[in-house]
Every structure is written in structure tokens, then in C-alpha cells.
Design an enzyme around this catalytic site. Structure first.
Site, PDB file in Angstrom:
ATOM      1  N   ARG A 253     -10.256  -8.329 -20.307  1.00  0.00           N
ATOM      2  CA  ARG A 253      -9.781  -9.645 -20.312  1.00  0.00           C
ATOM      3  C   ARG A 253     -10.508 -10.705 -19.537  1.00  0.00           C
ATOM      4  O   ARG A 253     -11.193 -10.278 -18.378  1.00  0.00           O
ATOM      5  CB  ARG A 253      -8.587  -9.700 -19.529  1.00  0.00           C
TER       6      ARG A 253
ATOM      7  N   CYS B 122       1.069  -6.063 -22.537  1.00  0.00           N
ATOM      8  CA  CYS B 122       0.437  -5.731 -21.231  1.00  0.00           C
ATOM      9  C   CYS B 122       1.172  -6.090 -19.833  1.00  0.00           C
ATOM     10  O   CYS B 122       0.494  -6.062 -18.807  1.00  0.00           O
ATOM     11  CB  CYS B 122      -1.029  -6.144 -21.341  1.00  0.00           C
TER      12      CYS B 122
ATOM     13  N   HIS C  84       0.802  -1.153  -0.036  1.00  0.00           N
ATOM     14  CA  HIS C  84      -0.107  -0.040   0.095  1.00  0.00           C
ATOM     15  C   HIS C  84       0.849   1.186   0.128  1.00  0.00           C
ATOM     16  O   HIS C  84       0.522   2.358  -0.526  1.00  0.00           O
ATOM     17  CB  HIS C  84      -1.015   0.154   1.338  1.00  0.00           C
TER      18      HIS C  84
ATOM     19  N   ARG D 285       6.907 -16.961 -11.082  1.00  0.00           N
ATOM     20  CA  ARG D 285       7.051 -15.652 -10.895  1.00  0.00           C
ATOM     21  C   ARG D 285       6.686 -15.174  -9.530  1.00  0.00           C
ATOM     22  O   ARG D 285       6.837 -14.010  -9.042  1.00  0.00           O
ATOM     23  CB  ARG D 285       5.972 -14.838 -11.738  1.00  0.00           C
TER      24      ARG D 285
ATOM     25  N   ASN E 267       4.634 -11.108 -18.127  1.00  0.00           N
ATOM     26  CA  ASN E 267       4.711 -11.705 -16.881  1.00  0.00           C
ATOM     27  C   ASN E 267       4.921 -13.220 -17.176  1.00  0.00           C
ATOM     28  O   ASN E 267       5.615 -14.042 -16.324  1.00  0.00           O
ATOM     29  CB  ASN E 267       3.758 -11.278 -15.966  1.00  0.00           C
TER      30      ASN E 267
ATOM     31  N   ARG F 233      -8.324  -6.338 -15.645  1.00  0.00           N
ATOM     32  CA  ARG F 233      -8.222  -7.676 -15.025  1.00  0.00           C
ATOM     33  C   ARG F 233      -9.608  -7.875 -14.482  1.00  0.00           C
ATOM     34  O   ARG F 233      -9.747  -7.126 -13.337  1.00  0.00           O
ATOM     35  CB  ARG F 233      -7.079  -7.703 -14.092  1.00  0.00           C
TER      36      ARG F 233
ATOM     37  N   GLU G 244       0.931 -15.337 -23.973  1.00  0.00           N
ATOM     38  CA  GLU G 244       1.786 -15.690 -22.669  1.00  0.00           C
ATOM     39  C   GLU G 244       2.249 -17.026 -22.418  1.00  0.00           C
ATOM     40  O   GLU G 244       2.816 -17.335 -21.498  1.00  0.00           O
ATOM     41  CB  GLU G 244       0.870 -15.205 -21.298  1.00  0.00           C
TER      42      GLU G 244
HETATM   43  C1  PEP Z   1       0.978 -11.014 -17.967  1.00  0.00           C
HETATM   44  O1  PEP Z   1       1.089 -12.339 -17.735  1.00  0.00           O
HETATM   45  O2  PEP Z   1       1.866 -10.610 -18.475  1.00  0.00           O
HETATM   46  C2  PEP Z   1      -0.185 -10.358 -17.700  1.00  0.00           C
HETATM   47  C3  PEP Z   1      -0.433  -9.220 -18.028  1.00  0.00           C
HETATM   48  O3  PEP Z   1      -1.174 -10.871 -16.913  1.00  0.00           O
HETATM   49  P1  PEP Z   1      -1.126 -11.219 -15.550  1.00  0.00           P
HETATM   50  O4  PEP Z   1       0.064 -10.411 -14.774  1.00  0.00           O
HETATM   51  O5  PEP Z   1      -2.392 -10.544 -14.927  1.00  0.00           O
HETATM   52  O6  PEP Z   1      -1.001 -12.766 -15.367  1.00  0.00           O
HETATM   53 MG    MG Z   2      -0.784 -13.419 -17.413  1.00  0.00          MG
END
Ligand code: PEP
Ligand code: MG
Length: 579
Positions: free
Chosen positions: A339, A509, A196, A472, A461, A303, A438
Site C-alpha cells: 500500500r 484487509c 507489547h 475508530r 477498519n 503498511r 474504505e
Molecule cells: C482499514 O482501514 O481497514 C485498513 C486495513 O487500513 P488501516 O487500518 O491501516 O487504516
Molecule cells: Mg484504512
């Protein structure tokens, strides 16, 4: 922590960047009286439950009061935080769990504390950083309820002069009591880049450094501190040379960010006239509003998990409709990529009865879950189509790995479209349908996918975690999860080429889109749209305006030939220093 050999007093703490920016000022130490939650046998469970209900009511009216006060003072974003806290206080699912646990005969303070903590930990384990923020909100609400139950108020000494606030960590309730006109920066011993404190600092455009370690709390009140939010460093008692250098950098940076914000609403056009679409990643209506203030030209990733989480049952058609419509209304005719539900894996929806999995990231997540529950999926698609009438709606499927998944998702989309029509609702004039790239299989097969969708949005990501086989959320393998790795650049290049050959657009994104080192590479690779956290937009746009397409293309080509992410970053920084 390291000391400077030139000085006997200067000490540098290294933490993690929470929000960019530079600040200098005396320490204001925020230390609240620690709450020790007692554990003993309680009264009759029904009596303990009554005590909790009374405390929840009191917490709810305190929060309403705080929110009203902030709204009157014009702090609408913070007022909304407390309205969201009221929802957490009223969370029926949580109350039911506490009620069940009270049967053990333990006192309600302890049961409440343990139940909330368990839930907060589940939220924190999710890959999307916004859930960690929700966990912090939940703990904040929990402490408010506990203080009411235990009749223990927080004691805080007022902030009366411009200062750097040092704390273990800061919750929304704590920061609301701070006189923000005197806050120069935030530094916390714990917390992460998505805590936060970091989010609040970004919203207030103040620097923040988090995760500085316990030694930070030993710095005496009034000690002069230099904060470098971008580098994640804090210098205690800086010597004269350090201070001089800092002050000159600080005045340059202030002038620069003012310029960047002033031109944030202008397009991001390179020196040689190529314009890139810069849009925002959001979680709801509130973010959409701030995105526009920072110059977003639309939404590149909404999201929708937020609409589904923290509930005891699936959101109804009307609840979903309202959540999507609120964002589309805020954005007017600007493009909005929504999404479809990316739940499953470790984003557990308690009401869906999802059996535990050995490898949740490789399990029934996102589109896989939606395809196995077509009614849940079609309900969301219908709500999206109804909300999209009169707007520029784009629908995106997450975690697509195979052509069969895409075709099945499109078939269900078609069914939902017919259902909406037969219910007598108006459909949007046209809706683009795209996928997130992804998973490596999808990037590799991008030429095939490109013939069956309207756009790609690369989720770097997940693409990075799956390509480098590095979870991750696991800090032990964080060193592998760098989206600047040449393997990721090559996958992006391949995806972009396939998209353009088929005449469709491609965006990014993931966090990569807002990373200053990655932006010249993405431009050079020919990405059409970059979607990022709203606060990063002004700087991203100004970076793009300095670029020259020809140089960016050759930089991206060179970068793909490097051996590592570190070499790629070095190569970008080298070129930037030459401009
Ligand atoms: C990603 O995987 O890069 C993405 C934008 O989706 P999330 O981070 O919500 O998995
Ligand atoms: Mg993702």
C-alpha cells in the site's frame, strides 16, 4: 470483577483478550521499582547534553549486547526488537527536540522524559495499532536511558517455576529478563489488545489478558489462576467445578491448535471445494518471515508508513528500495500487496510540514496527501517498481474516494514507470494496480471503479468508522465500530458483486478478515482473499475448511437482513454451534 456465589474464594476478573489460549498456574507478580524522574534546574545545557549523549551510547551498547545474546540463543524475532530499539536511541529528530528543550535550563532527565512522552502520545493516537506498539517501545528505551542517567538498575526476582505472570504492563526489556520456559500466560492491569504484552504473547503462542484493572496487582504471589485469553477472563482461586471444566477445555484446545498449526501451510478449501487465498498484514521484513511460518500465502497489506515514520527527513530512494525489496525477497514469487503511503490525518510526518486539521480523519490523509505532493508519491512508486522486478508485486492506493483521485494516481504511476525505464532499471513483468475500498462513496460506486483497477481490498477498519460516523480511536464510540454491522455487510456485498461482474478479485484487509465471527460471512459474500495478522492464519484456515459454501451464502444473506451487529454475531454463532 465478580465473585462466584458457589464459593467464598473464587473471583473472576474481566479484561480484554490479548492473545487466545487457556492456562492454569500460580501467580508470579512482576513489580519493578518505580522510577521517579527528578525535575530541577540543570547544569549548563552543553554539560547536560553531554550526559545524555553518554547515556545514549551506554544504552545502545546494552541493547546491542542483549540483541547479540538473543540471536546466539536463536530468538531472532526478539533480537530484532532490540535492534529496532537501537534505532530509537539514535533517532536524530528526538535528540534535536531534547537539545532545543535543554535551553530552558532544566535537568536532562526531566527534559528527556517529557520529550519522549510527548512523542509516544502522538504515536499512540494513531489508528493503526502497530504505532501504539512503537510508543511502548519508545517508553521502554526511554526508561533504559533514564536508569543509566540516574544510575538506578531494575531489580527483579527470578522466575523459577511455571507461573502466570501478572504485571502492571510489560515492556520488551522487561520480558527479555523473564525465563520464558516458565511463563504460562501474561495478565496485565493496564495495556490494550495491541500492547507489547499482547504481541509478545501471540508470538510465543501464550494466552494473554490485558486491561484487567488495578485490583489485579493485589492478588498474592502463588495464588492459583485460570486464564482464558479468548474470553479475556482471569479466575482467581477457582473452585473444583470451574477447574474441572477448564482442564477439559484446555486439553481440547491444545490438541486443536496443534492440529491447526500443523495444517497451516495447506490451502483453505471449503467442504465443497472452494479455495480462499489467505495472506498476511505486515509492517516490514520481520513480519513477512513470521507470516510464512503461520502459513501465509503472500502479503495482502504491507503498511509502508513504517518506512516513513520516526525519522527527521523523508527516506531516500535507496532506503525505500531496500525496505520493499527485503519483503519481496522474503516472499519469493508469492503475491505481495504494497500500500502506498497512508500518512496524514493523525499520522504526522514531522518533516512534511502538515498544518493541523480540525477533523484529521476527514482531512488530507493517504492518497489525498500523496496527490498534493506528487514528487513524494512518485519517489515511492519508483522505489516500488524497482523493487518489484522479478516478483509478484501489487500496488494499492489507500483512501480513494473519487474516480478523479484514482485517475490522477494512475497517471503519476505511469510517469514513475517511464522514469524508472529511462533511468535504465528493469521493470517488473506486470504489476496489478488496485485500491482500498474504505470510504462509503467508493463502495457505492464500486461498479465504476472496478472497470479501472485490477483489484479491490476492502479496508473494513475505516469503512466501518466512516459508515457509522464513529472515530475508530475514540473509546466512547467503540460500541458503534463493529464491522459485523449489516450496513457494512451490504457495502461489502455490493463491492464484491461489482468486482466479480468486472472480472477482478476482491480481498478484505481490515481486522474483520481475522475475526472468527466474520469469516463465514466474508466467505458467504464471495470475498476471494482474506488478509490478517499472521498469528490468526492457522485458525482462520481451519474455520474455512469446516464451511460449506451454500450454507455460508445463506448465512450472509440472513445476516444482511438483521438489525444490528450483535444480531449478526448471534446468528453466526448459532449456525456454528449447529455444525
Ligand atoms: C482499514 O482501514 O481497514 C485498513 C486495513 O487500513 P488501516 O487500518 O491501516 O487504516
Ligand atoms: Mg484504512
Amino acid at each position: 470483577m465478580k465473585t462466584n456465589s458457589d464459593s467464598t474464594t473464587e473471583v473472576v476478573f474481566q479484561g480484554i483478550s490479548g492473545a487466545p489460549g487457556l492456562a492454569f498456574g500460580p501467580v508470579y507478580l512482576w513489580r519493578k521499582n518505580k522510577l521517579i524522574v527528578p525535575k530541577h534546574s540543570g547544569q549548563n545545557p552543553a554539560v547536560e547534553l553531554d550526559r545524555l549523549n553518554l547515556a545514549l551510547q551506554a544504552a545502545s551498547s546494552q541493547l546491542q549486547g542483549l540483541s547479540d545474546q538473543l540471536a546466539i540463543e536463536g530468538h531472532t524475532a526478539e533480537a530484532a526488537v532490540f535492534l529496532a530499539h537501537i534505532e530509537l536511541v539514535n533517532d536524530r529528530g528526538l535528540q534535536r527536540r531534547v537539545q532545543t528543550a535543554l535551553a530552558s535550563g532544566t535537568n536532562v532527565e526531566s527534559i528527556w522524559d517529557e520529550t519522549v512522552e510527548k512523542y509516544a502520545k502522538q504515536l499512540e493516537a494513531m489508528p493503526d495499532p502497530t504505532f501504539a506498539l512503537r510508543a511502548a517501545d519508545l517508553r521502554d528505551v526511554s526508561e533504559r536511558v533514564l536508569r543509566i542517567l540516574m544510575n538506578e538498575p531494575v531489580q527483579v526476582k527470578a522466575l523459577t517455576q511455571p507461573s502466570v505472570v501478572i504485571a502492571q504492563d510489560l515492556t520488551p526489556s522487561e520480558t527479555v529478563g523473564l525465563n520464558k520456559e516458565f511463563v504460562l500466560a501474561f495478565c496485565t492491569a493496564s495495556g490494550g489488545p495491541t500492547s507489547h504484552t499482547a504481541i509478545l504473547a501471540k508470538a510465543l503462542c501464550l494466552p494473554a489478558v490485558v486491561s484487567l484493572g488495578e485490583k489485579l496487582m493485589e492478588v498474592a504471589i502463588g495464588t492459583p489462576l485460570l486464564v482464558d485469553g479468548s474470553k479475556g477472563t482471569v479466575t482467581v482461586s477457582p473452585d473444583e467445578t470451574t477447574l474441572k471444566d477448564f482442564l477439559s477445555r484446555s486439553s481440547q484446545a491444545t490438541a486443536l491448535s496443534k492440529i491447526e498449526l500443523a495444517s497451516a501451510k495447506l490451502p483453505a478449501t471449503t467442504q465443497d471445494g472452494i479455495t480462499f487465498e489467505i495472506v498476511a498484514n505486515i509492517g516490514g521484513e520481520k513480519d513477512a518471515r513470521s507470516a510464512l511460518e503461520f502459513g501465509a500465502e503472500g502479503v495482502g497489506l504491507f503498511r509502508t508508513e513504517f518506512v516513513f515514520l520516526d525519522r527527521s527527513s523523508s527516506p531516500s530512494d535507496e532506503e525505500q528500495l531496500e525496505a520493499y525489496r527485503a519483503v519481496l525477497r522474503e516472499m519469493g514469487q508469492r503475491p505481495v500487496v504494497i500500500r502506498t503511503l497512508d500518512a496524514g490525518g493523525d499520522k504526522e510526518l514531522t518533516y512534511l510540514e502538515m498544518p493541523p486539521e480540525a477533523n484529521p480523519f476527514l482531512g488530507e490523509r493517504a492518497i489525498r496527501l500523496c496527490l498534493s505532493r506528487p514528487e513524494l508519491f512518485k519517489q515511492q512508486l519508483r522505489a516500488l517498481l524497482r523493487a518489484g522486478a522479478g516478483h509478484n508485486l501489487r500496488i494499492m492506493f489507500p483512501m480513494i474516494a473519487t474516480m478523479a483521485e484514482l485517475r490522477n494516481a494512475k497517471a503519476l504511476f505511469e510517469e514513475a514507470r517511464i522514469e524508472v525505464l529511462s533511468m535504465g532499471y528493469t521493470l517488473p513483468e506486470s504489476v496489478q494496480v488496485g485500491i482500498m475500498v474504505e470510504i462509503p462513496s467508493t463502495a457505492i460506486m464500486a461498479d465504476r471503479f472496478a472497470t479501472e483497477v485490477d483489484f479491490f481490498s476492502i479496508g473494513t477498519n475505516d469503512l466501518t468508522q466512516y459508515s457509522l460516523a464513529a472515530d475508530r480511536t475514540n473509546p466512547k464510540v467503540a460500541y458503534l465500530n463493529d464491522h459485523c454491522h449489516p450496513a457494512i455487510l451490504r457495502l461489502i456485498a455490493q463491492t464484491t458483486k461489482a468486482a466479480h461482474n468486472a472480472g477482478i478479485w476482491v480481498g478484505v484487509c481490515g481486522e474483520m478478515a481475522g475475526d472468527p465471527d466474520a469469516i463465514p460471512l466474508l466467505v458467504g459474500l464471495g470475498i476471494d482473499e482474506l488478509s490478517m495478522s499472521p498469528g490468526l492464519i492457522p485458525h482462520a484456515k481451519s474455520l474455512i475448511r469446516e464451511l460449506n459454501m451454500k450454507q455460508a451464502v445463506s448465512l450472509a444473506q440472513d445476516a444482511m437482513e438483521k438489525d444490528s451487529a450483535a444480531e449478526v454475531r448471534e446468528c453466526v454463532r448459532q449456525q456454528r454451534s449447529e455444525i
